[in-house]
Design a protein around this motif. Sequence first.
Motif, PDB file in Angstrom:
ATOM      1  N   VAL A  59       0.843  -1.199   0.000  1.00 44.99           N
ATOM      2  CA  VAL A  59       0.000   0.000   0.000  1.00 44.99           C
ATOM      3  C   VAL A  59       0.878   1.248   0.000  1.00 44.99           C
ATOM      4  O   VAL A  59       0.662   2.181  -0.784  1.00 44.99           O
ATOM      5  CB  VAL A  59      -0.974   0.004   1.202  1.00 44.99           C
ATOM      6  N   ARG A  60       1.892   1.275   0.876  1.00 43.14           N
ATOM      7  CA  ARG A  60       2.795   2.440   0.945  1.00 43.14           C
ATOM      8  C   ARG A  60       3.487   2.699  -0.387  1.00 43.14           C
ATOM      9  O   ARG A  60       3.759   3.848  -0.738  1.00 43.14           O
ATOM     10  CB  ARG A  60       3.861   2.226   2.026  1.00 43.14           C
ATOM     11  N   ASN A  61       3.765   1.635  -1.123  1.00 43.17           N
ATOM     12  CA  ASN A  61       4.450   1.768  -2.402  1.00 43.17           C
ATOM     13  C   ASN A  61       3.492   1.827  -3.591  1.00 43.17           C
ATOM     14  O   ASN A  61       3.910   1.701  -4.737  1.00 43.17           O
ATOM     15  CB  ASN A  61       5.455   0.625  -2.567  1.00 43.17           C
ATOM     16  N   LYS A  62       2.215   1.993  -3.274  1.00 42.65           N
ATOM     17  CA  LYS A  62       1.167   2.177  -4.291  1.00 42.65           C
ATOM     18  C   LYS A  62       1.076   1.008  -5.285  1.00 42.65           C
ATOM     19  O   LYS A  62       0.737   1.195  -6.445  1.00 42.65           O
ATOM     20  CB  LYS A  62       1.324   3.518  -5.001  1.00 42.65           C
ATOM     21  N   ILE A  63       1.384  -0.170  -4.799  1.00 40.89           N
ATOM     22  CA  ILE A  63       1.225  -1.379  -5.605  1.00 40.89           C
ATOM     23  C   ILE A  63      -0.244  -1.791  -5.565  1.00 40.89           C
ATOM     24  O   ILE A  63      -0.809  -2.209  -6.568  1.00 40.89           O
ATOM     25  CB  ILE A  63       2.138  -2.506  -5.081  1.00 40.89           C
ATOM     26  N   ILE A  64      -0.850  -1.645  -4.391  1.00 42.35           N
ATOM     27  CA  ILE A  64      -2.287  -1.852  -4.217  1.00 42.35           C
ATOM     28  C   ILE A  64      -2.844  -0.623  -3.502  1.00 42.35           C
ATOM     29  O   ILE A  64      -2.097   0.110  -2.855  1.00 42.35           O
ATOM     30  CB  ILE A  64      -2.608  -3.140  -3.418  1.00 42.35           C
ATOM     31  N   LEU A  65      -4.134  -0.423  -3.621  1.00 46.57           N
ATOM     32  CA  LEU A  65      -4.748   0.771  -3.025  1.00 46.57           C
ATOM     33  C   LEU A  65      -5.239   0.533  -1.604  1.00 46.57           C
ATOM     34  O   LEU A  65      -5.207   1.441  -0.783  1.00 46.57           O
ATOM     35  CB  LEU A  65      -5.917   1.256  -3.891  1.00 46.57           C
ATOM     36  N   THR A  66      -5.733  -0.665  -1.334  1.00 42.38           N
ATOM     37  CA  THR A  66      -6.283  -0.955  -0.007  1.00 42.38           C
ATOM     38  C   THR A  66      -5.658  -2.210   0.562  1.00 42.38           C
ATOM     39  O   THR A  66      -5.200  -3.086  -0.161  1.00 42.38           O
ATOM     40  CB  THR A  66      -7.811  -1.141  -0.066  1.00 42.38           C
ATOM     41  N   ASN A  67      -5.685  -2.277   1.880  1.00 40.11           N
ATOM     42  CA  ASN A  67      -5.102  -3.400   2.589  1.00 40.11           C
ATOM     43  C   ASN A  67      -6.188  -4.376   3.002  1.00 40.11           C
ATOM     44  O   ASN A  67      -7.377  -4.038   3.019  1.00 40.11           O
ATOM     45  CB  ASN A  67      -4.345  -2.884   3.819  1.00 40.11           C
ATOM     46  N   ILE A  68      -5.784  -5.565   3.370  1.00 38.61           N
ATOM     47  CA  ILE A  68      -6.685  -6.578   3.911  1.00 38.61           C
ATOM     48  C   ILE A  68      -6.823  -6.305   5.412  1.00 38.61           C
ATOM     49  O   ILE A  68      -5.848  -5.934   6.071  1.00 38.61           O
ATOM     50  CB  ILE A  68      -6.108  -7.985   3.652  1.00 38.61           C
ATOM     51  N   ASN A  69      -7.999  -6.510   5.947  1.00 40.24           N
ATOM     52  CA  ASN A  69      -8.226  -6.330   7.384  1.00 40.24           C
ATOM     53  C   ASN A  69      -7.747  -7.583   8.121  1.00 40.24           C
ATOM     54  O   ASN A  69      -8.513  -8.514   8.338  1.00 40.24           O
ATOM     55  CB  ASN A  69      -9.702  -6.047   7.670  1.00 40.24           C
ATOM     56  N   PHE A  70      -6.487  -7.600   8.492  1.00 32.82           N
ATOM     57  CA  PHE A  70      -5.903  -8.776   9.128  1.00 32.82           C
ATOM     58  C   PHE A  70      -6.432  -9.003  10.544  1.00 32.82           C
ATOM     59  O   PHE A  70      -6.385 -10.105  11.049  1.00 32.82           O
ATOM     60  CB  PHE A  70      -4.379  -8.673   9.145  1.00 32.82           C
ATOM     61  N   VAL A  71      -6.978  -7.950  11.178  1.00 32.54           N
ATOM     62  CA  VAL A  71      -7.514  -8.095  12.539  1.00 32.54           C
ATOM     63  C   VAL A  71      -8.679  -9.070  12.538  1.00 32.54           C
ATOM     64  O   VAL A  71      -8.867  -9.845  13.474  1.00 32.54           O
ATOM     65  CB  VAL A  71      -7.948  -6.709  13.083  1.00 32.54           C
ATOM     66  N   GLU A  72      -9.459  -9.056  11.483  1.00 36.11           N
ATOM     67  CA  GLU A  72     -10.647  -9.914  11.381  1.00 36.11           C
ATOM     68  C   GLU A  72     -10.300 -11.381  11.113  1.00 36.11           C
ATOM     69  O   GLU A  72     -11.134 -12.248  11.297  1.00 36.11           O
ATOM     70  CB  GLU A  72     -11.569  -9.415  10.265  1.00 36.11           C
ATOM     71  N   ILE A  73      -9.094 -11.662  10.696  1.00 32.83           N
ATOM     72  CA  ILE A  73      -8.756 -13.025  10.253  1.00 32.83           C
ATOM     73  C   ILE A  73      -8.497 -13.971  11.414  1.00 32.83           C
ATOM     74  O   ILE A  73      -8.978 -15.083  11.424  1.00 32.83           O
ATOM     75  CB  ILE A  73      -7.570 -12.984   9.261  1.00 32.83           C
TER      76      ILE A  73
END
Length: 124
Positions: free
Chosen positions: A109-123
């Motif tokens: 995300v920081r490197n603009k490879i993807i726009l949004t992250n996965i919500n790892f807290v929910e996993i």
Amino acid sequence: TDCKRKAKIEFSKYYEKQKQMRDSILSENTKMDVVFNEYQKTLKDTSWKQTKISFYSRYISPKISSMQIGSIKEMNITKIIKNLEDIGLKPRTIRTTIEILKPLFEWAVRNKIILTNINFVEIL
């Protein structure tokens, strides 16, 4: 003629260089293994880095290596974790999956490879 041959060689070199440049740019369409390889290059060379590489290769890569990073969803990570539970790995070992993927996706995300992250807290 000699001039045409030289021109073809030069064009071939130019085309290959352009292709390499295009392929080296990471995007949401980049395969997960390529992204992981680039990400791990940014990590300090420690035993934990080697553990991450080994764990990724052994347990994560077989499930998502050919997927594009932008297409990976929470359910894909959940399936990996379910598989690790099914083969009898301990909860601490299974958490390693998150400890590897969460910073990787944050980096992406920081490197603009993807726009949004996965919500790892929910996993977990």
